[in-house]
Write a protein that holds these residues in place. Structure first.
Motif, short mmCIF file in Angstrom:
data_model
loop_
_atom_site.label_atom_id
_atom_site.label_comp_id
_atom_site.label_asym_id
_atom_site.label_seq_id
_atom_site.Cartn_x
_atom_site.Cartn_y
_atom_site.Cartn_z
N ALA A 43 -4.26 16.88 -17.10
CA ALA A 43 -3.41 16.35 -16.04
C ALA A 43 -3.73 14.88 -15.77
N ASN A 44 -2.73 14.06 -15.87
CA ASN A 44 -2.87 12.63 -15.57
C ASN A 44 -2.14 12.31 -14.25
N THR A 45 -2.72 11.39 -13.50
CA THR A 45 -2.07 10.95 -12.27
C THR A 45 -1.57 9.53 -12.46
N VAL A 46 -0.27 9.39 -12.39
CA VAL A 46 0.37 8.08 -12.53
C VAL A 46 0.83 7.64 -11.15
N ARG A 47 0.27 6.53 -10.68
CA ARG A 47 0.58 6.06 -9.32
C ARG A 47 1.17 4.65 -9.35
N VAL A 48 2.18 4.44 -8.54
CA VAL A 48 2.75 3.10 -8.36
C VAL A 48 2.59 2.73 -6.89
N THR A 49 2.06 1.54 -6.66
CA THR A 49 1.72 1.10 -5.30
C THR A 49 2.35 -0.25 -5.00
N SER A 50 3.00 -0.34 -3.86
CA SER A 50 3.59 -1.61 -3.43
C SER A 50 2.48 -2.62 -3.16
N THR A 51 2.70 -3.85 -3.59
CA THR A 51 1.65 -4.85 -3.41
C THR A 51 2.00 -5.92 -2.39
N THR A 52 3.22 -5.89 -1.87
CA THR A 52 3.58 -6.89 -0.85
C THR A 52 4.18 -6.18 0.36
N GLY A 108 0.79 -1.23 0.00
CA GLY A 108 0.00 0.00 0.00
C GLY A 108 0.82 1.27 0.00
N SER A 109 2.11 1.19 0.26
CA SER A 109 2.93 2.40 0.13
C SER A 109 2.93 2.80 -1.35
N TYR A 110 2.82 4.10 -1.61
CA TYR A 110 2.73 4.49 -3.01
C TYR A 110 3.33 5.87 -3.26
N ALA A 111 3.54 6.13 -4.53
CA ALA A 111 3.96 7.46 -4.99
C ALA A 111 3.22 7.75 -6.27
N GLU A 112 2.94 9.03 -6.48
CA GLU A 112 2.26 9.40 -7.72
C GLU A 112 2.81 10.71 -8.26
#
Ligand code: GCU
Length: 136
Positions: A114-123, A46-50
């Motif tokens: 404006a687009n929001t690109v998010r990467v989220t940890s899954t483990t 659930g940790s993420y950055a966008e």
């Protein structure tokens, strides 16, 4: 924040320090990063950055993620664009060490504006360390 100065479509490099980060830090303790640091997401699911990625027109783009993974195990992440999932558990394989950076890519759809690109940890291990993303 960066301005809206694109010629067509979207392109550009977005540094770790430009991200909005939820559970993570900008670190500098492993060499080879660009910009002012790299993103170290918390070791938790659930940790993420966008990042906000402006585009002058809707387009099919490519997202490059430059990362390091100094462990022996994959560090998967979900990728969403404007809230829509475009990759589930995108794999970031191990690199030689935390100072060795590699790039993995995937296609992403962009809308005009404006687009929001998010990467989220899954483990529970969290994501890899991320140096930057490139949209092209
Ligand atoms: C180490 C490393 C960090 C990395 C972390 C991790 O602590 O120094 O940069 O983020 O491992 O497992 O994610």
């Amino acid at each position: 924040m960066r301005g809206y100065q694109l010629v067509s479509g979207a392109s550009g490099v977005y540094q770790a320090a430009e991200a909005r980060i939820v559970q993570g830090t900008i670190d500098t303790d492993h060499a080879g990063f660009s910009g002012s640091g790299f993103l170290n997401l918390a070791n938790s699911a659930g940790s993420y950055a966008e990042w906000t990625v402006p585009a002058s027109a809707a387009s099919a783009a490519t997202l490059d993620l430059t990362y390091a993974n100094g462990t022996g195990a994959d560090r998967p992440m979900d990728v969403t664009v404007n809230g829509a999932r475009v990759a589930t558990g995108h794999v970031f394989p191990p690199t030689a060490d935390w100072a060795t950076w590699s790039t993995t890519s995937l296609p992403i759809p962009l809308k005009a504006g404006a687009n929001t690109v998010r990467v989220t940890s899954t483990t529970a291990d969290g994501g890899p360390n991320l140096d930057r993303i490139t949209v092209r």
